[in-house]
Design a protein around this motif. Structure first.
Motif, mmCIF file in Angstrom:
data_model
loop_
_atom_site.group_PDB
_atom_site.id
_atom_site.type_symbol
_atom_site.label_atom_id
_atom_site.label_comp_id
_atom_site.label_asym_id
_atom_site.label_seq_id
_atom_site.Cartn_x
_atom_site.Cartn_y
_atom_site.Cartn_z
ATOM 1 N N ASP A 66 0.829 -1.215 0.000
ATOM 2 C CA ASP A 66 0.000 0.000 0.000
ATOM 3 C C ASP A 66 0.857 1.256 0.000
ATOM 4 O O ASP A 66 0.445 2.300 -0.464
ATOM 5 C CB ASP A 66 -0.882 0.058 1.265
ATOM 6 C CG ASP A 66 -1.978 -0.985 1.223
ATOM 7 O OD1 ASP A 66 -2.164 -1.611 0.165
ATOM 8 O OD2 ASP A 66 -2.635 -1.190 2.271
ATOM 9 N N ARG A 67 2.045 1.159 0.601
ATOM 10 C CA ARG A 67 2.907 2.353 0.727
ATOM 11 C C ARG A 67 4.070 2.339 -0.246
ATOM 12 O O ARG A 67 5.126 2.907 0.028
ATOM 13 C CB ARG A 67 3.441 2.433 2.151
ATOM 14 C CG ARG A 67 2.341 2.806 3.088
ATOM 15 C CD ARG A 67 2.749 2.740 4.515
ATOM 16 N NE ARG A 67 1.532 2.574 5.289
ATOM 17 C CZ ARG A 67 1.453 2.644 6.580
ATOM 18 N NH1 ARG A 67 2.517 2.874 7.288
ATOM 19 N NH2 ARG A 67 0.301 2.477 7.196
ATOM 20 N N LEU B 249 5.599 5.840 -1.147
ATOM 21 C CA LEU B 249 6.285 6.476 -0.018
ATOM 22 C C LEU B 249 7.602 5.763 0.296
ATOM 23 O O LEU B 249 8.655 6.383 0.458
ATOM 24 C CB LEU B 249 5.359 6.415 1.213
ATOM 25 C CG LEU B 249 5.980 6.829 2.535
ATOM 26 C CD1 LEU B 249 5.945 8.341 2.663
ATOM 27 C CD2 LEU B 249 5.265 6.184 3.716
ATOM 28 N N LEU C 52 10.161 3.319 8.793
ATOM 29 C CA LEU C 52 8.793 3.252 8.259
ATOM 30 C C LEU C 52 8.211 1.846 8.459
ATOM 31 O O LEU C 52 7.006 1.686 8.660
ATOM 32 C CB LEU C 52 8.779 3.646 6.770
ATOM 33 C CG LEU C 52 9.219 5.096 6.500
ATOM 34 C CD1 LEU C 52 9.339 5.358 4.994
ATOM 35 C CD2 LEU C 52 8.251 6.106 7.122
ATOM 36 N N ILE D 213 4.678 0.461 10.221
ATOM 37 C CA ILE D 213 3.810 -0.546 9.587
ATOM 38 C C ILE D 213 3.512 -1.699 10.555
ATOM 39 O O ILE D 213 2.381 -2.178 10.652
ATOM 40 C CB ILE D 213 4.481 -1.060 8.284
ATOM 41 C CG1 ILE D 213 4.371 0.014 7.206
ATOM 42 C CG2 ILE D 213 3.890 -2.384 7.811
ATOM 43 C CD1 ILE D 213 5.112 -0.279 5.916
#
Ligand code: NDP
Length: 483
Positions: free
Chosen positions: A81-82, A85, A187, A191
């Protein structure tokens, strides 16, 4: 001006500052400037992380494989989903093109979690019957608290390659990303929190190798270490871990040969050899850096290889048409340039490149080096024996099969070999005789995650991938029941 990013440790399910409140600078290599701070953690932070991991272990190791599988799948989906980013973060931290992070690094990090989330469902152990007497069966239990230490070249890709199998079999983990490229690991901690990973199961401690890395290696409660990085660091880890009898998996450097015969598919070979030489600025442990070409096609190879390389764009990692981005750090940039100087001193001729490049505009102060091709070097010189880990390859002609085999096997390393031929006998002969953990025939970086991955000689101890990784992260126990 963009705000500086403050990266935190992930300990016991929370994002926290280091106990010392000290921080280190993180550079964006494409612009040569600081853009983030990471904790300069020390032994006290590692101790806290280990306490959390010890506390989390009994319940995590007692969960069902389906439960663990579901959580790892959720982490995998959140990475997907990321994608945007994470790819931008990886590129900013490492200097690699965004398109590369988006098509290779981040999808692979998601695949690592997906792969081990599903492989754990099919993992099994052995049984051995002693006819009429007894039954032996092997339990493969998690080890406890384990450590993962990873490098800067494929940051999230290699970090998750260790963490996912360790968690899948029920261990709790203390992980340290490279201090040079910590952003995507941070990151990932966000998550994991969102995915509902129970607190203390994964702990990410940022900082220096000589401080955090050593504290992990020397901690008595950390029972196994999975390390990827340089051979010298691997040596230090092996020395530190030996008196504590830790289980070790070491994935280290490479100086991989590319062997090109005149019976190969030439066009496919040229395309792939450009990739195997310069992908990720040559900063992949699997890149081919010593290219041996059969003398009958040497001149043709040289001409076409250089023609292709001259079209490669070295530039801003955020541009879609950039082929090679920035070199990861000033220190590594200096190291690569010093090897190019050494090659000249050793009598090499620079056929292409050989210099740093100034990329104008926002990247004016970044660290960029041209793809570089060198010929005329003796096989035993340092340029041909030592790992450079940058966009630098040497080309050398050969005449006989056994001559090239001897040259290919002549370094202290043994990670990967790349063979280009359509001759079946040659393929089987070289595949048996090449001293490397991986042999790619008529391809490069074609990866099936089920296969054993790793090197021999100074390139590694143990194998990662597939069930090999699940076996590494478990302790086999034999149970013998008398009939
Ligand atoms: P390093 O060996 O410098 O660092 C790897 C990791 O080890 C980093 O997290 C580093 O921390 C840490 N570390 C450094 N010193 C110690 C120590 N004394 N004790 C414990 N941990 C320590 O490698 P690089 O990051 O420079 O990566 C490049 C190397 O990795 C190349 O040699 C490359 O070939 C190899 N590599 C091998 C692969 C394989 O699969 N065989 C794959 C990818 C890379 P810090 O960054 O903070 O110093």
């Amino acid at each position: 001006m963009e705000e500086e990013i403050f990266i935190k440790n992930y300990i016991n399910g929370e994002l926290v500052k280091p106990q010392s409140n000290m921080f280190l600078d993180v550079y964006e290599p494409a612009i040569g400037k600081i853009y983030a701070k990471i904790p300069r953690s020390d032994k006290s932070d590692v101790d806290k992380a280990v306490s959390a991991a010890i506390e989390a272990y009994p319940s995590w190791s007692a969960t069902s494989v389906t439960y663990r599988s579901e959580i790892l799948l959720t982490i995998s989906r959140l990475i997907e989903d990321r994608l945007e980013l994470l790819a931008k973060a990886e590129s900013r931290d490492n200097g690699k093109p965004v398109w590369l992070a988006k098509s290779v690094d981040i999808p692979r990090a998601a695949s690592n979690f997906r792969f081990f989330a599903t492989s754990i469902l099919h993992f099994s152990s052995e049984s051995h019957e002693m006819t009429g007497e007894a039954l032996n069966y092997t339990l493969r239990q998690p080890i406890g608290v384990v450590g993962a230490i990873s490098p800067w070249n494929l940051p999230l890709y290699l970090f998750t390659w260790k963490i996912a199998p360790a968690l899948a079999v029920g261990n709790t983990v203390i992980a340290k990303p490279s201090e040079i490229t910590p952003y995507t690991a941070y990151l990932l901690s966000e998550i994991c929190i969102e995915a509902g990973l129970p607190k203390g199961v994964l702990n990410i401690v940022h900082g220096l190798g000589t401080e955090v890395g050593e504290a992990i290696t020397l901690h008595r409660e950390i029972k196994a270490i999975s390390f990827t990085g340089g051979t010298k660091t691997g040596e230090i880890i092996a020395r530190n871990a030996a008196p504590l009898f830790k289980k070790l998996s070491l994935e280290m450097g490479g100086k991989n040969p590319v062997i090109i015969f005149d019976d190969c598919n030439f066009d496919e070979m040229i395309e792939t050899t450009v990739r195997s030489s310069f992908s990720n600025q040559g900063e992949i442990c699997l890149c081919g850096s010593r290219i041996y070409i059969h003398n009958t096609i040497y001149e043709k190879f040289k001409k076409q290889f250089i023609e292709k390389i001259s079209k490669l764009v070295v530039g801003d990692p955020i541009d879609d048409n950039t082929n090679l981005g920035a070199i990861v750090s000033r220190e590594h940039y200096d190291k690569i340039l010093s090897y190019i100087d050494l090659a000249k001193k050793e009598g090499g001729t620079i056929l292409y490149g050989g210099n740093s490049i100034n990329v104008s505009g926002r990247c004016n102060d970044g660290w960029f080096i041209q793809p570089t091709v060198i010929e005329g070097l003796d096989n035993s010189c340092r340029t041909n024996q030592e790992e450079i880990f940058g966009p630098v390859v040497t080309i050398t002609p050969f005449e006989y099969d056994d001559q090239v085999l001897q040259m290919a096997n002549s370094t202290g390393y043994g990670l990967a070999s790349i063979l280009w031929t359509n001759n079946l006998q040659r393929t089987t002969y070289f595949s048996q005789k090449l001293n490397s953990g991986i042999v790619w025939v008529n391809c490069w970086m074609l990866r099936d995650l089920r296969t054993p991955f790793g090197g021999m000689k100074n390139s590694g101890v143990g194998r990662e991938g597939g069930f090999e990784a699940l076996r590494f992260f478990t302790e086999p126990k034999n149970i013998c029941i008398k009939y």
